[in-house]
Design a protein around this motif. Structure first.
Motif, mmCIF file in Angstrom:
data_model
loop_
_atom_site.group_PDB
_atom_site.id
_atom_site.type_symbol
_atom_site.label_atom_id
_atom_site.label_comp_id
_atom_site.label_asym_id
_atom_site.label_seq_id
_atom_site.Cartn_x
_atom_site.Cartn_y
_atom_site.Cartn_z
ATOM 1 N N LEU A 26 26.377 -12.755 -13.797
ATOM 2 C CA LEU A 26 25.813 -13.288 -12.568
ATOM 3 C C LEU A 26 24.418 -13.874 -12.745
ATOM 4 C CD1 LEU A 26 26.946 -10.488 -10.115
ATOM 5 C CD2 LEU A 26 27.624 -12.888 -9.975
ATOM 6 N N PHE A 27 23.572 -13.211 -13.543
ATOM 7 C CA PHE A 27 22.147 -13.518 -13.497
ATOM 8 C C PHE A 27 21.528 -14.001 -14.807
ATOM 9 C CE2 PHE A 27 22.660 -10.326 -10.031
ATOM 10 C CZ PHE A 27 22.403 -11.196 -8.977
ATOM 11 N N ASP A 28 22.219 -13.883 -15.936
ATOM 12 C CA ASP A 28 21.589 -14.289 -17.191
ATOM 13 C C ASP A 28 21.202 -15.758 -17.181
ATOM 14 O OD1 ASP A 28 21.646 -11.785 -18.282
ATOM 15 O OD2 ASP A 28 23.036 -12.255 -19.915
ATOM 16 N N ALA A 29 22.062 -16.626 -16.678
ATOM 17 C CA ALA A 29 21.746 -18.053 -16.691
ATOM 18 C C ALA A 29 20.451 -18.331 -15.924
ATOM 19 C CB ALA A 29 22.899 -18.862 -16.113
ATOM 20 N N SER A 30 20.266 -17.667 -14.796
ATOM 21 C CA SER A 30 19.040 -17.843 -14.027
ATOM 22 C C SER A 30 17.837 -17.286 -14.787
ATOM 23 C CB SER A 30 19.177 -17.149 -12.669
ATOM 24 O OG SER A 30 17.986 -17.243 -11.920
ATOM 25 N N THR A 31 18.001 -16.108 -15.387
ATOM 26 C CA THR A 31 16.907 -15.527 -16.174
ATOM 27 C C THR A 31 16.525 -16.432 -17.330
ATOM 28 O OG1 THR A 31 17.467 -13.246 -15.588
ATOM 29 C CG2 THR A 31 16.296 -13.572 -17.658
ATOM 30 N N PHE A 32 17.511 -16.941 -18.053
ATOM 31 C CA PHE A 32 17.227 -17.791 -19.206
ATOM 32 C C PHE A 32 16.560 -19.098 -18.764
ATOM 33 C CE2 PHE A 32 21.148 -15.746 -21.398
ATOM 34 C CZ PHE A 32 20.451 -14.548 -21.515
ATOM 35 N N ARG A 33 16.947 -19.597 -17.596
ATOM 36 C CA ARG A 33 16.276 -20.795 -17.073
ATOM 37 C C ARG A 33 14.787 -20.528 -16.848
ATOM 38 N NH1 ARG A 33 15.132 -22.028 -11.892
ATOM 39 N NH2 ARG A 33 16.571 -20.447 -11.069
ATOM 40 N N HIS A 34 14.468 -19.339 -16.359
ATOM 41 C CA HIS A 34 13.056 -19.003 -16.166
ATOM 42 C C HIS A 34 12.334 -18.849 -17.512
ATOM 43 C CE1 HIS A 34 14.576 -17.752 -12.106
ATOM 44 N NE2 HIS A 34 13.489 -18.401 -11.776
ATOM 45 N N PHE A 35 13.004 -18.282 -18.503
ATOM 46 C CA PHE A 35 12.397 -18.194 -19.835
ATOM 47 C C PHE A 35 12.058 -19.591 -20.354
ATOM 48 C CE2 PHE A 35 14.738 -13.998 -21.058
ATOM 49 C CZ PHE A 35 13.849 -13.270 -20.285
ATOM 50 N N GLU A 36 12.992 -20.525 -20.168
ATOM 51 C CA GLU A 36 12.736 -21.905 -20.592
ATOM 52 C C GLU A 36 11.547 -22.473 -19.834
ATOM 53 O OE1 GLU A 36 14.344 -23.675 -22.857
ATOM 54 O OE2 GLU A 36 16.366 -22.843 -23.110
ATOM 55 N N GLN A 37 11.491 -22.192 -18.537
ATOM 56 C CA GLN A 37 10.447 -22.765 -17.697
ATOM 57 C C GLN A 37 9.056 -22.284 -18.099
ATOM 58 O OE1 GLN A 37 11.338 -22.449 -13.555
ATOM 59 N NE2 GLN A 37 9.382 -23.304 -12.865
ATOM 60 N N VAL A 38 8.939 -21.014 -18.487
ATOM 61 C CA VAL A 38 7.611 -20.496 -18.857
ATOM 62 C C VAL A 38 7.281 -20.757 -20.320
ATOM 63 C CG1 VAL A 38 7.722 -18.729 -17.069
ATOM 64 C CG2 VAL A 38 8.426 -18.149 -19.400
ATOM 65 N N GLY A 39 8.242 -21.303 -21.063
ATOM 66 C CA GLY A 39 7.935 -21.783 -22.403
ATOM 67 C C GLY A 39 8.076 -20.781 -23.523
#
Length: 271
Positions: A26-39
């Motif tokens: 459910l949530f890994d894709a959203s979490t990983f998107r945030h990891f990408e966003q913060v660099g």
């Protein structure tokens, strides 16, 4: 996921592994998107707090590479140990009680952790203090009080029963010290803790096979407590599980609020 002494969803139960898999779906894709966003980048030192399953730590290991470090902690590491490969250290640790592990860290991430920790204010301060100057804290927590219905489209008896059982589950969580409105406060709390560049968003699945899997595992995990507290009967629980497994319910999750910010580089730290 990290847990206080009275944590309702015990990691030692067999259903915990099923829940972790569903939460990852459910949530890994959203979490990983945030990891990408913060660099998140090669060479970063990362602390995954209340890791639960291995998926997030494994993603971080791939991103930070051999020059980085990933520490995955939980109060019960029986499900996290699958992540203990080269580049990932797994450590038993209670973020609500124990001294922080050796840092500082470029990234600290906690998902579905602080909402359950009785000493969440102190735990949040510990996480902020464990960042290097310029490091990022990403906290993701559900806000069940913001959207309390597991079946937002309550059009029949099966949906009404599902929502009543969810209300009982929320009552059990409150009894164990969970703050069911914690997610919405995260942006303010990160600012008050001294972080800069604070942002937040929310993710809210409303129908998914993983929602069905998560609900069935959760209800099975807490059914004894629901019955003992008079919040449901065994017959009602069996009827609800049958509805879930037949795919007749559009099940939602609580909104997952993600908030992140950076520790200022000029905050006086010598880390």
């Amino acid at each position: 996921m990290a847990q206080d002494k009275g944590y309702l969803l015990d990691n030692r139960q067999a259903e915990a592994g099923t829940r972790f898999d569903a939460l990852a779906a459910l949530f890994d894709a959203s979490t990983f998107r945030h990891f990408e966003q913060v660099g998140v980048a090669e060479g970063w030192h990362c602390w995954e707090v209340g890791a639960g399953g291995p998926s997030v730590a494994a993603w971080l290991r791939e991103r930070v590479g051999p020059g980085g470090r990933v520490l995955a902690t939980d109060i019960d590491v029986s499900w996290t140990e699958a992540a203990a490969t080269e580049g990932v250290e797994v450590l038993r640790h209670d973020v609500g009680r124990d001294e922080p592990p050796a840092g500082p860290f470029d990234l600290i991430h906690a998902r579905l952790v602080l909402v359950h920790v009785t000493g969440r204010d102190a735990a949040l301060r510990t996480l902020v203090q464990s960042l290097r100057p310029g490091g990022v804290l990403l906290v993701e927590d559900a806000d069940p009080a913001l959207q309390p219905l597991i079946c937002p489209d309550e059009y029949g008896p099966e949906q009404e029963l599902a929502n009543r059982l969810r209300s009982g589950f929320r009552r059990l969580l409150r009894q164990r010290g969970a703050d069911l409105a914690y997610g919405r406060r995260l942006p303010r709390l990160l600012r008050e803790a001294g972080l800069a560049e604070v942002e937040a968003d929310a993710y809210f699945p409303i129908t998914s096979p993983a929602c069905d899997v998560l609900e069935a595992a959760t209800v099975r995990q807490v059914r004894d407590q629901l019955v003992a507290e008079g919040l449901a009967t065994d017959e009602e629980i069996e009827r609800h599980l049958a509805s879930v497994e037949a795919g007749r319910l559009d099940l939602a999750t609580s909104p997952m609020i993600s908030a992140w910010g950076r520790r200022p580089v000029d905050d006086g730290s010598r880390s």
